[in-house]
Design an enzyme around this catalytic site. Structure first.
Site, PDB file in Angstrom:
ATOM      1  N   SER A   9      55.105  48.116  43.370  1.00  0.00           N
ATOM      2  CA  SER A   9      56.512  48.494  43.538  1.00  0.00           C
ATOM      3  C   SER A   9      56.624  50.009  43.439  1.00  0.00           C
ATOM      4  O   SER A   9      56.378  50.592  42.378  1.00  0.00           O
ATOM      5  CB  SER A   9      57.372  47.848  42.454  1.00  0.00           C
ATOM      6  OG  SER A   9      58.640  48.493  42.445  1.00  0.00           O
ATOM      7  N   HIS A  34      56.137  46.897  47.824  1.00  0.00           N
ATOM      8  CA  HIS A  34      57.412  46.318  47.366  1.00  0.00           C
ATOM      9  C   HIS A  34      58.434  47.448  47.267  1.00  0.00           C
ATOM     10  O   HIS A  34      58.214  48.463  46.594  1.00  0.00           O
ATOM     11  CB  HIS A  34      57.204  45.642  46.016  1.00  0.00           C
ATOM     12  CG  HIS A  34      58.401  44.904  45.499  1.00  0.00           C
ATOM     13  ND1 HIS A  34      58.764  43.654  45.938  1.00  0.00           N
ATOM     14  CD2 HIS A  34      59.343  45.255  44.582  1.00  0.00           C
ATOM     15  CE1 HIS A  34      59.854  43.251  45.299  1.00  0.00           C
ATOM     16  NE2 HIS A  34      60.237  44.226  44.477  1.00  0.00           N
ATOM     17  N   ASP A  36      62.287  48.419  46.414  1.00  0.00           N
ATOM     18  CA  ASP A  36      63.469  47.946  45.682  1.00  0.00           C
ATOM     19  C   ASP A  36      64.729  48.700  46.092  1.00  0.00           C
ATOM     20  O   ASP A  36      64.823  49.913  45.900  1.00  0.00           O
ATOM     21  CB  ASP A  36      63.246  48.138  44.178  1.00  0.00           C
ATOM     22  CG  ASP A  36      62.245  47.150  43.610  1.00  0.00           C
ATOM     23  OD1 ASP A  36      62.486  45.934  43.739  1.00  0.00           O
ATOM     24  OD2 ASP A  36      61.228  47.588  43.048  1.00  0.00           O
ATOM     25  N   MET A  38      68.646  49.168  45.432  1.00  0.00           N
ATOM     26  CA  MET A  38      69.674  48.912  44.406  1.00  0.00           C
ATOM     27  C   MET A  38      70.920  49.729  44.714  1.00  0.00           C
ATOM     28  O   MET A  38      70.818  50.885  45.139  1.00  0.00           O
ATOM     29  CB  MET A  38      69.149  49.287  43.029  1.00  0.00           C
ATOM     30  CG  MET A  38      67.859  48.580  42.651  1.00  0.00           C
ATOM     31  SD  MET A  38      67.320  49.056  41.004  1.00  0.00           S
ATOM     32  CE  MET A  38      65.769  48.153  40.903  1.00  0.00           C
ATOM     33  N   HIS A  68      63.176  44.255  48.774  1.00  0.00           N
ATOM     34  CA  HIS A  68      63.892  43.445  47.775  1.00  0.00           C
ATOM     35  C   HIS A  68      65.304  44.001  47.669  1.00  0.00           C
ATOM     36  O   HIS A  68      65.523  45.056  47.073  1.00  0.00           O
ATOM     37  CB  HIS A  68      63.122  43.537  46.450  1.00  0.00           C
ATOM     38  CG  HIS A  68      63.793  42.859  45.296  1.00  0.00           C
ATOM     39  ND1 HIS A  68      63.369  43.011  43.986  1.00  0.00           N
ATOM     40  CD2 HIS A  68      64.863  42.014  45.237  1.00  0.00           C
ATOM     41  CE1 HIS A  68      64.147  42.301  43.191  1.00  0.00           C
ATOM     42  NE2 HIS A  68      65.065  41.708  43.912  1.00  0.00           N
ATOM     43  N   MET A  70      68.872  44.319  46.327  1.00  0.00           N
ATOM     44  CA  MET A  70      69.756  44.066  45.188  1.00  0.00           C
ATOM     45  C   MET A  70      71.062  44.786  45.509  1.00  0.00           C
ATOM     46  O   MET A  70      71.424  45.789  44.891  1.00  0.00           O
ATOM     47  CB  MET A  70      69.115  44.595  43.891  1.00  0.00           C
ATOM     48  CG  MET A  70      67.902  43.784  43.445  1.00  0.00           C
ATOM     49  SD  MET A  70      66.790  44.690  42.341  1.00  0.00           S
ATOM     50  CE  MET A  70      65.723  45.473  43.541  1.00  0.00           C
ATOM     51  N   MET A 139      62.419  36.415  39.409  1.00  0.00           N
ATOM     52  CA  MET A 139      62.531  37.640  38.603  1.00  0.00           C
ATOM     53  C   MET A 139      62.143  37.315  37.172  1.00  0.00           C
ATOM     54  O   MET A 139      62.693  36.386  36.562  1.00  0.00           O
ATOM     55  CB  MET A 139      63.966  38.169  38.594  1.00  0.00           C
ATOM     56  CG  MET A 139      64.474  38.763  39.889  1.00  0.00           C
ATOM     57  SD  MET A 139      63.500  40.117  40.557  1.00  0.00           S
ATOM     58  CE  MET A 139      63.618  41.343  39.255  1.00  0.00           C
ATOM     59  N   GLY A 144      67.134  45.651  38.145  1.00  0.00           N
ATOM     60  CA  GLY A 144      67.802  46.932  37.979  1.00  0.00           C
ATOM     61  C   GLY A 144      66.892  48.086  37.594  1.00  0.00           C
ATOM     62  O   GLY A 144      67.146  49.224  37.991  1.00  0.00           O
ATOM     63  N   PHE A 145      65.829  47.791  36.869  1.00  0.00           N
ATOM     64  CA  PHE A 145      64.987  48.888  36.385  1.00  0.00           C
ATOM     65  C   PHE A 145      63.521  48.461  36.345  1.00  0.00           C
ATOM     66  O   PHE A 145      63.232  47.278  36.159  1.00  0.00           O
ATOM     67  CB  PHE A 145      65.414  49.309  34.967  1.00  0.00           C
ATOM     68  CG  PHE A 145      66.854  49.730  34.900  1.00  0.00           C
ATOM     69  CD1 PHE A 145      67.225  51.024  35.243  1.00  0.00           C
ATOM     70  CD2 PHE A 145      67.835  48.817  34.539  1.00  0.00           C
ATOM     71  CE1 PHE A 145      68.560  51.404  35.209  1.00  0.00           C
ATOM     72  CE2 PHE A 145      69.173  49.193  34.500  1.00  0.00           C
ATOM     73  CZ  PHE A 145      69.544  50.486  34.841  1.00  0.00           C
ATOM     74  N   SER A 146      62.671  49.453  36.464  1.00  0.00           N
ATOM     75  CA  SER A 146      61.254  49.173  36.243  1.00  0.00           C
ATOM     76  C   SER A 146      60.964  49.278  34.751  1.00  0.00           C
ATOM     77  O   SER A 146      61.812  49.691  33.959  1.00  0.00           O
ATOM     78  CB  SER A 146      60.393  50.169  37.030  1.00  0.00           C
ATOM     79  OG  SER A 146      60.661  51.469  36.565  1.00  0.00           O
ATOM     80  N   ASN A 147      59.773  48.898  34.395  1.00  0.00           N
ATOM     81  CA  ASN A 147      59.266  49.054  33.022  1.00  0.00           C
ATOM     82  C   ASN A 147      60.090  48.322  31.959  1.00  0.00           C
ATOM     83  O   ASN A 147      60.276  48.829  30.861  1.00  0.00           O
ATOM     84  CB  ASN A 147      59.154  50.548  32.682  1.00  0.00           C
ATOM     85  CG  ASN A 147      58.155  50.777  31.560  1.00  0.00           C
ATOM     86  OD1 ASN A 147      57.298  49.927  31.310  1.00  0.00           O
ATOM     87  ND2 ASN A 147      58.276  51.887  30.864  1.00  0.00           N
ATOM     88  N   ASP A 177      58.222  39.093  39.907  1.00  0.00           N
ATOM     89  CA  ASP A 177      58.598  40.522  39.869  1.00  0.00           C
ATOM     90  C   ASP A 177      59.237  40.858  38.527  1.00  0.00           C
ATOM     91  O   ASP A 177      60.262  40.291  38.164  1.00  0.00           O
ATOM     92  CB  ASP A 177      59.590  40.780  41.022  1.00  0.00           C
ATOM     93  CG  ASP A 177      60.038  42.237  41.110  1.00  0.00           C
ATOM     94  OD1 ASP A 177      59.476  43.093  40.407  1.00  0.00           O
ATOM     95  OD2 ASP A 177      60.950  42.489  41.916  1.00  0.00           O
ATOM     96  N   GLY A 179      57.936  43.302  34.814  1.00  0.00           N
ATOM     97  CA  GLY A 179      57.181  43.278  33.559  1.00  0.00           C
ATOM     98  C   GLY A 179      55.783  42.721  33.684  1.00  0.00           C
ATOM     99  O   GLY A 179      55.212  42.259  32.685  1.00  0.00           O
ATOM    100  N   SER A 200      55.458  49.700  37.027  1.00  0.00           N
ATOM    101  CA  SER A 200      55.047  50.694  36.031  1.00  0.00           C
ATOM    102  C   SER A 200      53.595  50.531  35.587  1.00  0.00           C
ATOM    103  O   SER A 200      52.932  51.521  35.275  1.00  0.00           O
ATOM    104  CB  SER A 200      55.981  50.629  34.824  1.00  0.00           C
ATOM    105  OG  SER A 200      56.124  49.308  34.380  1.00  0.00           O
TER     106      SER A 200
END
Ligand code: DX5
Ligand code: ZN
Length: 224
Positions: A9, A34, A36, A38, A68, A70, A139, A144-147, A177, A179, A200
């Site tokens: 990603s 990937h 993302d 948003m 992806h 969102m 999911m 909304g966020f990585s890491n 997708d 973590g 991440s």
């Protein structure tokens, strides 16, 4: 398709040198990029759109790109992304008034289509549409966020989605997708995933090839 796909990603990449970062992660062994999208409306973050995807294609990125979405509303953006070179387009059912129609728009525009399930979204959306899906994306964090930290209960949903796919007899990719790290990717594979989004964990490493190889080793303990 190969037995499984590793999808870095680029949300976690350095956006100031996105072309170079994308090339590097592909050279390091990523199968699919990937991407993302948003909108600061459906999710509380604002990222990248069709112009950035076009820039990557113009830069020479030829690998498949997994968009992806969102965003809400979603339908009007689909032809835009298809036109500039998306291959897979996935969206969240909550973002569409007519899920079947949105899937049709993706297909009509020549892309593979998928539905994305948040940690608390029911898989019942799948009841009447298995024949229209190329991908199911589970999911394992709130979008909304990585890491963010992997939410363990989403593994149960992964098992349910795998059952539905196997019972349907259709050749549907099961993507996970959020973590995904070296210590949980094997579990995701065991529970049925065959496409792994990794953000991440790759981009925080100073050796993309090494981390992707380690991820592949873990996956291949399950998917030979
Ligand atoms: C989260 C995004 C993910 C994210 C994954 O909303 O959909 O694709 O980039 O990043 P990691 O692997 O860091 O959780
Ligand atoms: Zn994503």
């Amino acid at each position: 398709m190969s037995k499984y796909l590793v999808a870095p990603s680029i949300l976690s990449a350095n956006f100031a040198k996105l072309g170079e970062e994308t090339t590097n992660v592909l050279n390091a062994g990523g199968d699919v990029i990937h991407f993302d999208v948003m909108d600061n409306h459906y999710v509380p973050n604002l990222t990248i759109g069709p112009m950035v995807l076009k820039s990557l294609r113009d830069y020479g990125i030829a690998a498949p790109i997994d968009v992806h979405l969102m965003v809400k509303p979603v339908d009007d953006l689909i032809p835009e992304f298809a036109r500039v070179g998306a291959n897979y387009i996935t969206f969240h059912p909550e973002t569409s008034e007519h899920v079947d129609r949105t899937l049709q728009i993706i297909k009509e525009n020549g892309c593979k289509a998928g539905l994305v399930f948040n940690p608390t979204t029911s898989l019942n959306y799948l009841d009447y549409i298995m024949d229209k899906l190329d991908i199911i994306l589970i999911m394992s964090v709130n979008p909304g966020f990585s890491n963010q930290s992997f939410i363990p209960s989403t593994l149960d949903k992964l098992i349910d989605a795998r059952k539905r796919i196997d019972q349907s007899g259709y050749n549907i990719i099961l993507e996970i997708d959020g973590g995904i790290k070296i210590d949980n990717i094997r579990k995701a594979a065991e529970f049925g995933a065959n496409m792994f989004v990794i953000g991440s964990a790759i981009f925080s490493s100073n050796n993309y090839k090494k981390i992707i190889n380690s991820m592949r080793n873990e996956i291949e303990k399950v998917i030979a």
